[in-house]
Write a protein that holds these residues in place. Structure first.
Motif, short mmCIF file in Angstrom:
data_model
loop_
_atom_site.label_atom_id
_atom_site.label_comp_id
_atom_site.label_asym_id
_atom_site.label_seq_id
_atom_site.Cartn_x
_atom_site.Cartn_y
_atom_site.Cartn_z
N THR A 1 11.16 -48.78 20.59
CA THR A 1 10.85 -48.90 19.17
C THR A 1 9.34 -48.78 18.97
OG1 THR A 1 12.62 -50.52 19.16
CG2 THR A 1 11.26 -50.42 17.19
N SER A 2 8.90 -48.06 17.94
CA SER A 2 7.47 -47.97 17.68
C SER A 2 6.98 -49.35 17.26
CB SER A 2 7.18 -46.97 16.57
OG SER A 2 7.24 -47.59 15.31
N SER A 3 5.73 -49.64 17.63
CA SER A 3 5.23 -50.98 17.32
C SER A 3 5.09 -51.16 15.81
CB SER A 3 3.91 -51.24 18.04
OG SER A 3 2.95 -50.28 17.69
N THR A 4 4.75 -50.10 15.10
CA THR A 4 4.57 -50.23 13.64
C THR A 4 5.86 -50.70 12.97
OG1 THR A 4 2.93 -48.47 13.68
CG2 THR A 4 3.90 -48.99 11.54
N LYS B 1 10.01 -55.45 11.56
CA LYS B 1 11.37 -55.96 11.76
C LYS B 1 11.32 -57.41 12.23
CE LYS B 1 14.45 -52.69 10.95
NZ LYS B 1 15.34 -52.95 9.81
N THR B 2 10.37 -57.69 13.12
CA THR B 2 10.22 -59.06 13.60
C THR B 2 9.83 -59.99 12.46
OG1 THR B 2 9.58 -58.29 15.80
CG2 THR B 2 9.00 -60.55 15.25
N VAL B 3 8.88 -59.55 11.65
CA VAL B 3 8.44 -60.37 10.51
C VAL B 3 9.63 -60.66 9.59
CG1 VAL B 3 7.02 -60.36 8.41
CG2 VAL B 3 6.03 -59.60 10.58
N GLU B 4 10.47 -59.65 9.40
CA GLU B 4 11.59 -59.80 8.48
C GLU B 4 12.74 -60.64 9.03
OE1 GLU B 4 12.68 -55.74 7.66
OE2 GLU B 4 10.66 -55.30 6.93
N VAL C 1 9.71 -62.97 20.80
CA VAL C 1 9.97 -62.75 19.37
C VAL C 1 10.51 -61.34 19.13
CG1 VAL C 1 8.35 -64.53 18.58
CG2 VAL C 1 7.61 -62.13 18.67
N CYS C 2 10.18 -60.41 20.00
CA CYS C 2 10.79 -59.07 19.90
C CYS C 2 12.30 -59.19 20.14
CB CYS C 2 10.19 -58.12 20.95
SG CYS C 2 8.52 -57.62 20.55
N ALA D 1 16.27 -58.78 14.80
CA ALA D 1 17.61 -58.20 14.59
C ALA D 1 17.48 -56.78 14.03
CB ALA D 1 18.41 -59.06 13.62
N PRO D 2 18.01 -55.74 14.74
CA PRO D 2 18.50 -55.83 16.11
C PRO D 2 17.36 -56.09 17.11
CG PRO D 2 18.75 -53.58 15.20
CD PRO D 2 18.07 -54.39 14.18
#
Lengths: 395, 395
Positions: free
Chosen positions: B207-210, B215-218, B263-264, B268-269
């Motif tokens: 997954t791109s870090s951007t 996604k993690t924040v959300e 946290v990665c 989800a996913p």
């Protein structure tokens, strides 16, 4: 007169994971957990317990035909002692009862699944032990009360004293009197709940869950947040089960599995149970749900690389289709349900797994099972003990 | 008169990771981060910027000889616009200055490390762009002020505007004026800090870090706890750096890498950057520290499977000995420091990696480098642009 009882007990696989003890001696957890009991028709531990005044002093126990030492003060001894104590109370009240509590015990236990399957056998094993002794001693205690004893043998064993969907309440009593299992819903409530166990090979033996979880308690900062969110998750999944809302059940199950493995990784040194094959199974399930346009499958992983995929019976053909396609097994798959296989849903992006799928045996074997019932008391013909009180298997 | 400047800028590898934006447009992070700047003698981006009134209208940019579109309102355009604005202010004040801000730009950038090395080149690339334009425009702004611009090009690029040990302060201003980089300690403060980059093969593009970090924040609940603990970790690692306390520096670096990947996984996913080889490198480093009886090495992983192992120069022979033994590389290792190799410390349990070590090429190659300096302004002879304002490489 032979005083003997044989019982079998099921495996359970948690959707909300148990990871961390607040009391390591009493096995009191840092959070409540919830599991699905799997069908004993497929996976079970069976235990025969016999009490006989003529046995040589001292209790003895065999597991899969191999004698295990019952260590003084150890977990097995604690379970036996508690149940014997309850029997003693009965005998003290009813003087006519045979004094089984005074007689030595012979116990034989057998798992119908190979240890190599990588399934935790301690939960079903301890539950079968408790169920067989409770039957032998004719104990009046409820499954929840018996779960207090099983819990002290092996934490998650307490959940194997019920069928269906089972919660282990963390409780608040420092003595553990309210840290027990109870049924959230019976198997009959949602019999369509099926499970596919993917047995994943792993070169290296991972960290034991007993030592691993305490390392997490000692060193993980993220565990604190996990403990804050689990109560809400317990409520939500209980509601999802009661409403038979698979999508919600699945989301919570996957989220909690990932949260559990995240706190393992946040442990110092980090604990890894998922390997590249586990990761690939996650990717396939996530993509299956995306391509299906709804959540039809949920993965969960315990303290090892094996996946358990929950799905409703009607959707198992999709799950089997996807898993068998990307993970050719080394062992023949015998499906007790004779489920067919469906093609991947249109739009499934096969790029989520490595090109050509995985080599044969990356997933060793598959086990198809479903939600099941609680411990069963079996007939004499199922006894594992021979006349002399030694396992038949050794006679 | 040719108005042109060439600058090089270093790669930086974070010890306290940046993961999550509170403002995606301005690139304002959810937490402060801290990195070690690596030596440009080994890894660098070089950029030449030229302004010329005779160029056809519109700015143009080439990366490794391939022209990139400078999208209106995109990150590159924002950086150029900000720096050009600062130049304009100067020109407005000093009327004698050539009106470089009005002239079209030609920019050529080049990374001396292959993209396939799996090293993020956006940080060094954006920093080199900012440094070259700042030099071309003779901007008086400090590196911290320039870091505000680089940040908007690529978050972690702001840290590549300094050498040594660099903090990116998250700041509190919603406009981002205080979300900038600053030096915690110079390279001269702790020149013994060396790094070994282990380039790990991965079949699948992650997954791109951007997109991953948002996604993690959300979706990650554990991120909340990470954000609570990072400020303390920032203080502690800054103190460890100032005190040249490697053991403390290493512990915090490993802890934060694991927390970031946790946290990665809690996303989800779930997002996985570590693969089985990454896990094995972690196991080897942990065991090396255990067997050595002190912490002599620290692993850290960015958004990919590559490991960066920090160690003091004197201990690099141990690190090299362990890594080369278990991970035979497919590419020849050329060590600029000609470091020797030491045997595993006595008591090293080789059981932590799979039997016989990993197959050749599981780790493709090794890069040995060390803490380095900040951007360098280079001489004309280093220019990447030909007379016509097109990269020499294409001429």
């Amino acid at each position: 007169m032979v005083y003997e009882a044989t019982a079998s007990a099921p495996v359970n696989i948690a959707c909300i994971k148990y990871w961390g003890k607040r009391d390591t001696r009493l096995i009191l957890p840092t959070n409540s957990s919830l599991s699905v009991t799997l069908d004993q028709d497929h996976l079970r531990s069976t235990t025969t317990s016999r009490a006989d005044a003529s046995f040589e002093a001292g209790d003895r126990l065999w597991l899969n035909g191999k004698e295990e030492v019952i260590k003084e003060g150890g977990r097995l001894a604690v379970c036996i002692k508690e149940l014997r104590g309850w029997r003693k109370e009965m005998e003290d009240k009813e003087k006519d009862l045979p004094k089984l509590s005074e007689w030595p015990l012979r116990i034989a236990s057998y798992n119908n699944f190979p240890t190599a399957a990588g399934l935790a056998s301690s939960a079903s094993g301890l539950a079968a032990l408790v169920a067989s002794l409770a039957s032998l001693y004719s104990l009046p205690q409820s499954p929840s009360q018996l779960s207090l004893v099983a819990r002290q043998g092996s934490g998650s064993a307490c959940r194997s004293l019920f069928g269906g969907f089972v919660a282990w309440r963390e409780g608040t009593d420092p003595a553990g009197s309210d840290s027990l299992a109870e049924e959230v819903a019976s198997r009959e409530h949602w019999p369509e709940m099926h499970a596919l166990i993917c047995v994943v090979s792993d070169a290296k033996k991972g960290t034991s869950s007993t030592s691993g979880m305490q390392k997490t308690v000692e060193t993980s900062s993220l565990l604190q947040e996990r403990l804050r969110v689990v109560p809400k998750r317990m409520d939500e999944i209980s509601q999802a089960i009661k409403a038979r809302d698979f999508s919600e059940f699945a989301k919570l199950t996957m989220t909690d599995s990932n949260s559990f493995h995240a706190v393992c990784l946040d442990t110092a040194p980090p604990i890894f149970y998922l390997n590249d094959v586990s990761r690939a199974i996650i990717a396939v399930v996530e993509e299956l749900n995306r391509a299906a346009g709804e959540i039809i499958a949920a993965y969960t992983f315990d303290a090892g690389p094996n996946a358990v995929i929950y799905t409703l019976e009607k959707n198992m053909p999709f799950v089997l289709g996807a898993i068998k396609r990307f993970f050719p097994t080394s062992e023949e798959f015998e499906d007790p349900f004779q489920t067919g296989v469906r093609d991947l849903p249109q739009g499934f992006n096969t790029g989520v797994v490595r090109e050509g799928g995985w080599e044969k045996g990356a997933v060793k074997g598959l086990i198809h099972t479903r939600v099941g019932d609680g411990p069963r008391v079996l007939g004499k013909e199922e006894s594992l003990l021979g006349e002399n009180g030694v396992p038949k298997i050794l006679a």
